[in-house]
Design an enzyme around this catalytic site. Structure first.
Site, mmCIF file in Angstrom:
data_model
loop_
_atom_site.group_PDB
_atom_site.id
_atom_site.type_symbol
_atom_site.label_atom_id
_atom_site.label_comp_id
_atom_site.label_asym_id
_atom_site.label_seq_id
_atom_site.Cartn_x
_atom_site.Cartn_y
_atom_site.Cartn_z
ATOM 1 N N ASP A 161 -6.435 5.055 2.617
ATOM 2 C CA ASP A 161 -5.334 4.282 2.046
ATOM 3 C C ASP A 161 -4.475 5.090 1.073
ATOM 4 O O ASP A 161 -3.927 4.549 0.108
ATOM 5 C CB ASP A 161 -5.871 3.019 1.332
ATOM 6 N N GLU A 162 -4.353 6.369 1.334
ATOM 7 C CA GLU A 162 -3.571 7.237 0.444
ATOM 8 C C GLU A 162 -2.079 7.118 0.720
ATOM 9 O O GLU A 162 -1.251 7.637 -0.051
ATOM 10 C CB GLU A 162 -3.992 8.711 0.630
ATOM 11 N N LYS A 220 2.887 5.957 5.863
ATOM 12 C CA LYS A 220 4.263 6.220 5.414
ATOM 13 C C LYS A 220 4.645 7.679 5.687
ATOM 14 O O LYS A 220 5.740 7.958 6.170
ATOM 15 C CB LYS A 220 4.420 5.918 3.913
ATOM 16 N N GLY A 268 -5.891 1.080 8.595
ATOM 17 C CA GLY A 268 -4.767 0.169 8.361
ATOM 18 C C GLY A 268 -3.643 1.001 7.778
ATOM 19 O O GLY A 268 -3.727 1.433 6.632
ATOM 20 N N HIS A 269 -2.638 1.296 8.580
ATOM 21 C CA HIS A 269 -1.538 2.155 8.143
ATOM 22 C C HIS A 269 -0.258 1.332 8.059
ATOM 23 O O HIS A 269 0.150 0.710 9.034
ATOM 24 C CB HIS A 269 -1.372 3.331 9.126
ATOM 25 N N ARG A 279 -25.071 8.985 24.228
ATOM 26 C CA ARG A 279 -24.771 9.184 25.656
ATOM 27 C C ARG A 279 -24.899 7.914 26.484
ATOM 28 O O ARG A 279 -25.265 7.945 27.642
ATOM 29 C CB ARG A 279 -25.642 10.309 26.233
ATOM 30 N N GLN A 294 -8.736 7.103 7.725
ATOM 31 C CA GLN A 294 -9.692 7.157 6.614
ATOM 32 C C GLN A 294 -9.389 8.358 5.704
ATOM 33 O O GLN A 294 -8.243 8.771 5.661
ATOM 34 C CB GLN A 294 -11.149 7.215 7.121
ATOM 35 N N ARG A 339 -9.631 -6.986 1.442
ATOM 36 C CA ARG A 339 -10.480 -6.836 0.256
ATOM 37 C C ARG A 339 -9.724 -6.127 -0.864
ATOM 38 O O ARG A 339 -8.898 -5.262 -0.612
ATOM 39 C CB ARG A 339 -11.729 -6.012 0.597
ATOM 40 N N ARG A 388 -9.129 -3.427 -3.472
ATOM 41 C CA ARG A 388 -9.592 -2.044 -3.582
ATOM 42 C C ARG A 388 -10.028 -1.743 -5.011
ATOM 43 O O ARG A 388 -9.395 -2.193 -5.965
ATOM 44 C CB ARG A 388 -8.482 -1.077 -3.170
ATOM 45 N N SER A 430 7.878 5.427 -3.414
ATOM 46 C CA SER A 430 7.914 3.996 -3.074
ATOM 47 C C SER A 430 7.414 3.841 -1.644
ATOM 48 O O SER A 430 7.282 4.841 -0.920
ATOM 49 C CB SER A 430 9.344 3.422 -3.205
HETATM 50 P P1 GDP Z 1 -2.942 4.611 4.756
HETATM 51 O O1 GDP Z 1 -4.147 3.893 5.246
HETATM 52 O O2 GDP Z 1 -3.268 5.945 4.187
HETATM 53 O O3 GDP Z 1 -1.831 4.681 5.770
HETATM 54 O O4 GDP Z 1 -2.393 3.762 3.535
HETATM 55 P P2 GDP Z 1 -2.167 2.164 3.514
HETATM 56 O O5 GDP Z 1 -0.953 1.863 4.321
HETATM 57 O O6 GDP Z 1 -3.422 1.462 3.843
HETATM 58 O O7 GDP Z 1 -1.940 1.927 1.973
HETATM 59 C C1 GDP Z 1 -0.909 2.535 1.273
HETATM 60 C C2 GDP Z 1 0.036 1.440 0.711
HETATM 61 O O8 GDP Z 1 0.877 2.007 -0.264
HETATM 62 C C3 GDP Z 1 0.954 0.847 1.759
HETATM 63 O O9 GDP Z 1 1.163 -0.504 1.453
HETATM 64 C C4 GDP Z 1 2.240 1.636 1.601
HETATM 65 O O10 GDP Z 1 3.399 0.912 1.987
HETATM 66 C C5 GDP Z 1 2.248 1.892 0.125
HETATM 67 N N1 GDP Z 1 2.856 3.156 -0.300
HETATM 68 C C6 GDP Z 1 2.891 4.360 0.345
HETATM 69 N N2 GDP Z 1 3.487 5.278 -0.428
HETATM 70 C C7 GDP Z 1 3.851 4.671 -1.569
HETATM 71 C C8 GDP Z 1 4.482 5.103 -2.783
HETATM 72 O O11 GDP Z 1 4.832 6.273 -2.979
HETATM 73 N N3 GDP Z 1 4.661 4.157 -3.754
HETATM 74 C C9 GDP Z 1 4.272 2.870 -3.619
HETATM 75 N N4 GDP Z 1 4.474 2.028 -4.616
HETATM 76 N N5 GDP Z 1 3.654 2.430 -2.487
HETATM 77 C C10 GDP Z 1 3.453 3.317 -1.499
HETATM 78 P P1 IMO Z 2 -7.261 4.043 6.481
HETATM 79 O O1 IMO Z 2 -6.997 4.842 7.742
HETATM 80 C C1 IMO Z 2 -10.123 2.816 3.456
HETATM 81 C C2 IMO Z 2 -14.269 2.262 4.731
HETATM 82 C C3 IMO Z 2 -14.834 0.864 4.715
HETATM 83 C C4 IMO Z 2 -16.289 1.175 4.385
HETATM 84 C C5 IMO Z 2 -16.545 2.450 5.152
HETATM 85 C C6 IMO Z 2 -17.218 2.257 6.507
HETATM 86 O O2 IMO Z 2 -6.439 2.820 6.364
HETATM 87 O O3 IMO Z 2 -7.212 4.925 5.290
HETATM 88 P P2 IMO Z 2 -16.360 1.393 8.861
HETATM 89 O O4 IMO Z 2 -15.815 0.057 9.268
HETATM 90 O O5 IMO Z 2 -15.458 2.540 9.136
HETATM 91 O O6 IMO Z 2 -17.750 1.638 9.398
HETATM 92 O O7 IMO Z 2 -16.543 1.276 7.260
HETATM 93 O O8 IMO Z 2 -15.276 3.055 5.348
HETATM 94 N N1 IMO Z 2 -13.033 2.429 5.509
HETATM 95 C C7 IMO Z 2 -11.824 2.605 4.964
HETATM 96 N N2 IMO Z 2 -11.426 2.591 3.670
HETATM 97 N N3 IMO Z 2 -9.226 3.080 4.425
HETATM 98 C C8 IMO Z 2 -9.602 3.116 5.712
HETATM 99 O O9 IMO Z 2 -8.758 3.512 6.702
HETATM 100 C C9 IMO Z 2 -10.943 2.837 6.044
HETATM 101 N N4 IMO Z 2 -11.652 2.768 7.198
HETATM 102 C C10 IMO Z 2 -12.920 2.534 6.850
HETATM 103 O O10 IMO Z 2 -14.224 0.072 3.723
HETATM 104 O O11 IMO Z 2 -16.422 1.467 3.019
HETATM 105 MG MG MG Z 3 -5.099 2.030 5.062
#
Ligand code: GDP
Ligand code: IMO
Ligand code: MG
Length: 429
Positions: free
Chosen positions: A13-14, A18, A40-41, A143, A223, A302, A304, A414
């Protein structure tokens, strides 16, 4: 032509979605190489928000999108996600999506097993997404997985199902679950097969030819490095290799195909699910990060867990993923903090550590050593050049670069794709 791998350098979720979207404008192909619909992107393009779990983020821009063999694929989820995007005007066809024939499938029994284990009494739960990721990877390595290519032939499919059920029915008995309805599973797979097979392709070959033709490939990780099954906070990890090295085997290209590794790094730290998190905050600063950053999971909703930036962890993951440069995201979330803290080391049993140890009991005992920095009261939200950033924000970014020993290539201010500052172009040859 340069090929770029985008990987998370923390616990996911970094902001990978984006950044992949931003970069994909200049890519020809976008490929997922591990994970599944646990990801979840989020992409924000003008007034539209797209949430992708399984499909590569490039589909939204009409780029050729590829699901590599390193992914575990739930065919029913695939159908649903294609339909959802179709409803948002993104038309997905075999012209813009290819799925590796040797991709292992996630079946309903995997999700059921995942959730049964998480609910088991007396065993500490991992906090998984409950989507069957772990059990599906176990079957792949064991396998006995059913793979995309198996859907094309009824006789092969039956043999594969028998091998799979010999294992699962025994396991299910031990967990008090009913045996699998063999005929029902085969019928379900035969019914979904026509939704998957049109996309099936020898992805390794398509990508090899794309490379020869001078096309740019963007590899989209899911991840983050600290959820890697080998180098993450085991057992509180996902079940795939999330490091950049996986991009090669996860699509069928060699490591020489990778020219630049872009590590995505949030300007603070978050984690979903259980497991150690040395710089976690339980006070109003943590609440403020969560509220300002909208830190709720895309997949499970959930909350974070939030904490200060941990430079020890990111220095470590930049090394294990071979990061060439980072994209620092969500800097704007730190606007208005009087003081910021950065974790620069840990204390473990009276000794100072400059890395996170491997043993789970030691990880749990590591306490952070913080360095304080002055915050800024100005808004950085939407900044598109360094000149728009306050001095204290620039200092914070520079200090991060120093501590993690890796330069900032991109800075995000943003959720909107164009609110991004380019320092070094990852696609530059
Ligand atoms: P991913 O799993 O690494 O693709 O990240 P997620 O999409 O799960 O979570 C990142 C969240 O932060 C998303 O809701 C994005 O729209 C948002 N986001 C991404 N970059 C920025 C930023 O620079 N600033 C802010 N405020 N939000 C951002
Ligand atoms: P993105 O790509 C954040 C976490 C789950 C749990 C652990 C194992 O959006 O960054 P799993 O269902 O993979 O066996 O769960 O990994 N997890 C993530 N946390 N972002 C994700 O994906 C994740 N995918 C799995 O919360 O701790
Ligand atoms: Mg994500």
């Amino acid at each position: 032509m340069a090929n770029v791998v985008v990987v998370g350098a923390q616990w996911g979720d970094e902001g990978k979605g984006k950044i992949v979207d931003w970069l994909s404008e200049r890519a020809d192909v976008v490929a997922r190489f591990q994970g599944g619909h646990n990801a979840g992107h989020t992409l924000v393009i003008g007034n539209s928000v797209y949430k992708l779990s399984l499909l590569p983020s490039g589909v939204v821009r009409g780029k050729l999108s590829v699901i590599g063999n390193g992914v575990v694929l739930d065919p029913w989820h695939l159908e649903a996600e294609i339909a959802k995007l179709g409803g948002q005007g993104v038309n997905i066809t075999p012209d813009n999506l290819l799925i590796a024939e040797n991709t292992s499938l996630i079946l309903p029994l995997h999700g059921e097993l995942d959730r049964a284990r998480e609910g088991a009494v007396g065993v500490a739960k991992i906090g998984t997404t409950g989507r069957g990721i772990g059990p599906a990877y176990e079957d792949k390595v064991g396998r006995r997985a059913i793979r995309v290519a198996d859907l094309a032939d009824a006789a092969t499919l039956e043999t594969r199902v028998d091998r799979l059920l010999a294992h699962h029915d025994a396991l299910r008995k031990g967990l008090g679950l009913d045996p699998i309805d063999r005929a029902g599973l085969i019928a379900a797979l035969q019914a979904i097969a026509p939704k998957v097979l049109p996309f099936a392709a020898p992805v390794w070959k398509v990508l090899t030819e794309a490379r020869r033709a001078g096309k740019r490939i963007l590899f989209e990780g899911a991840q983050g490095a600290l959820l890697d099954v080998d180098f993450g906070t085991y057992p509180y990890v996902t079940s795939s290799n999330t490091l950049a090295g996986q991009a090669a085997t996860g699509v069928g290209l060699g490591p020489t195909a990778i020219d630049f590794v872009l590590g995505i790094v949030k300007a603070y730290t978050t984690r979903v699910g259980e497991g150690p998190f040395p710089a976690e905050l339980f006070d109003e600063d943590g609440e403020r990060l969560g509220t300002r950053g909208h830190e709720f999971g895309t997949v499970t909703g959930r909350k974070r867990r939030c904490g200060w930036f941990d430079a020890v962890l990111v220095r470590q993951t930049c090394a294990t993923s071979g990061v060439s440069g980072i994209a620092l995201t969500k800097l704007d979330v730190l606007d208005g903090f009087k003081t910021l803290k950065i974790c620069v080391g840990y204390m473990l049993d009276g000794k100072q550590m400059d890395y996170l140890p491997t043993a789970a009991n030691e990880q749990a005992r590591c306490t952070p050593i913080y360095e304080e920095m002055e915050g800024w009261s100005e808004s950085t939200a939407g900044a598109r050049s360094w000149a728009q950033l306050p001095g204290a924000a620039i200092k914070y970014v520079r200090r991060i670069e120093e501590l993690i020993q890796c330069p900032v290539a991109l800075l995000s201010t943003s959720p909107e794709r164009d609110d991004t500052i380019l320092v070094t172009d990852p696609f530059a040859d």
